[in-house]
Design an enzyme around this catalytic site. Structure first.
Site, PDB file in Angstrom:
ATOM      1  N   ASP A  90       0.860   4.612   2.649  1.00 47.01           N
ATOM      2  CA  ASP A  90       1.686   3.860   1.704  1.00 47.01           C
ATOM      3  C   ASP A  90       2.434   2.754   2.443  1.00 47.01           C
ATOM      4  O   ASP A  90       2.221   2.547   3.642  1.00 47.01           O
ATOM      5  CB  ASP A  90       2.628   4.803   0.936  1.00 47.01           C
ATOM      6  CG  ASP A  90       3.658   5.456   1.827  1.00 47.01           C
ATOM      7  OD1 ASP A  90       3.828   4.987   2.960  1.00 47.01           O
ATOM      8  OD2 ASP A  90       4.293   6.437   1.400  1.00 47.01           O
ATOM      9  N   SER A  91       3.291   2.032   1.718  1.00 47.20           N
ATOM     10  CA  SER A  91       3.872   0.838   2.325  1.00 47.20           C
ATOM     11  C   SER A  91       4.789   1.177   3.506  1.00 47.20           C
ATOM     12  O   SER A  91       4.844   0.437   4.493  1.00 47.20           O
ATOM     13  CB  SER A  91       4.625   0.041   1.274  1.00 47.20           C
ATOM     14  OG  SER A  91       5.590   0.861   0.647  1.00 47.20           O
TER      15      SER A  91
END
Lengths: 134, 111
Positions: A90-91
Site C-alpha cells: 500500500d502507499s
C-alpha cells in the site's frame, strides 16, 4: 632535493637487486606479479566513470524488495513490477520501500521525486539518473 | 501537506535522531507505523485528518531538532549534536521577566 635523494636511493638499490638476482635469490613475487597497466589501474580517479549498470541497480532493488516482508510473493519482483498492483504494497509501504532504496544507494530522494516512484522500473530509472548514487 | 509526506518526514527524522541506536530506531519506526496504520481507514475529508498530519509534522521537527543522543564516556556523556539540532542563543534572557510567546506577535531581538 627530494629528486636527488630518490635518484641516489635508486642508484644504490639497483646493484643490490642485481646481485641478488645473480646470486639466485628469488625476488619477491609481487614485484613481478603486478604488470604496469594493472598497477596503474589499481588507483581509482575521481574522474573515473563510476556509473551503475542497469542490471546491477535492478538486482540491488530486487534484493531490497525481497527483504521486505510485505511483498506478497518474491517471484513477483520483476523489472516492471508495480509496487501496489503487482507486489501488493500500500502507499505507506511504498514510502518505506523508497526510503530503503535511498539507503541502499546512499542518496536522499526529494519529496516530489519520491512521490513519483511507484514501480521498480521507475526506481531503476531514477537511480540511473542520479550521478551520486552508488 | 499529505499524510504520505508526513510519514516520510517522520521516518527520516527518526533516522536522524536515533542514528546508530538500532533498538530505539526500530521502536520508533514501529510506533510511527502503528500510528499511521490506526488511522489509515479514516476518509480523506475527515476533519481530524489535518490536525493529525500537523501533529506528525511537529513530532518530526521535534525529533530532528530537539532530540540529542548521549553516550556515556567514563564519567561524562558525549552528546551527538548534528546539523539539524536547534541551537538557541539565549537572547530571550535579556528580556527579563516578560512572558515570551513563541511564534507570537511579540518581536524579539533582531527579528
Amino acid at each position: 632535493m627530494f629528486r636527488t635523494a630518490a635518484l641516489t636511493a635508486a642508484r644504490v638499490a639497483r646493484p643490490a637487486v642485481a646481485s641478488a638476482v645473480r646470486a639466485g635469490v628469488a625476488r619477491p613475487a609481487f614485484v613481478q606479479a603486478v604488470p604496469k597497466v594493472a598497477a596503474f589501474q589499481a588507483v581509482r580517479f575521481y574522474s573515473a566513470g563510476g556509473h551503475l549498470k542497469k542490471d546491477e541497480v535492478f538486482s540491488r532493488i530486487a534484493q531490497v524488495l525481497s527483504g521486505f516482508d510485505k511483498v506478497n510473493d518474491p517471484k513477483n519482483i520483476t523489472e516492471t513490477a508495480h509496487f501496489a498492483n503487482d507486489l501488493g504494497l500500500d502507499s505507506l509501504d511504498t514510502v518505506e520501500v523508497v526510503m530503503a532504496i535511498e539507503e541502499e544507494f546512499s542518496i536522499e530522494i526529494p519529496d516530489k521525486d519520491a512521490d513519483q516512484i511507484h514501480s521498480v522500473d521507475k526506481a531503476v530509472e531514477y537511480i540511473l539518473s542520479q550521478p551520486d548514487a552508488n | 501537506m499529505s499524510a504520505l509526506q508526513a510519514y516520510r518526514h517522520l521516518m527520516r527524522a527518526a533516522r536522524v535522531a536515533f542514528d546508530g541506536d538500532n533498538r530505539t530506531l526500530t521502536a520508533a519506526y514501529e510506533s510511527i507505523r502503528r500510528g499511521f496504520r490506526e488511522n489509515q481507514n479514516v476518509p480523506a475529508n475527515d476533519p481530524t485528518i489535518a490536525p493529525a498530519i500537523a501533529h506528525a509534522e511537529e513530532v518530526a521537527s521535534f525529533l530532528r531538532s530537539n532530540v540529542v543522543q548521549g553516550r556515556k564516556d567514563g564519567e561524562t556523556y558525549k552528546l551527538r549534536i548534528h546539523q539539524d539540532t536547534e541551537r538557541g542563543d539565549n537572547d530571550t534572557i535579556k528580556l527579563g521577566n516578560q512572558t515570551i510567546k513563541i511564534g507570537g506577535e511579540q518581536k524579539c531581538c533582531s527579528a
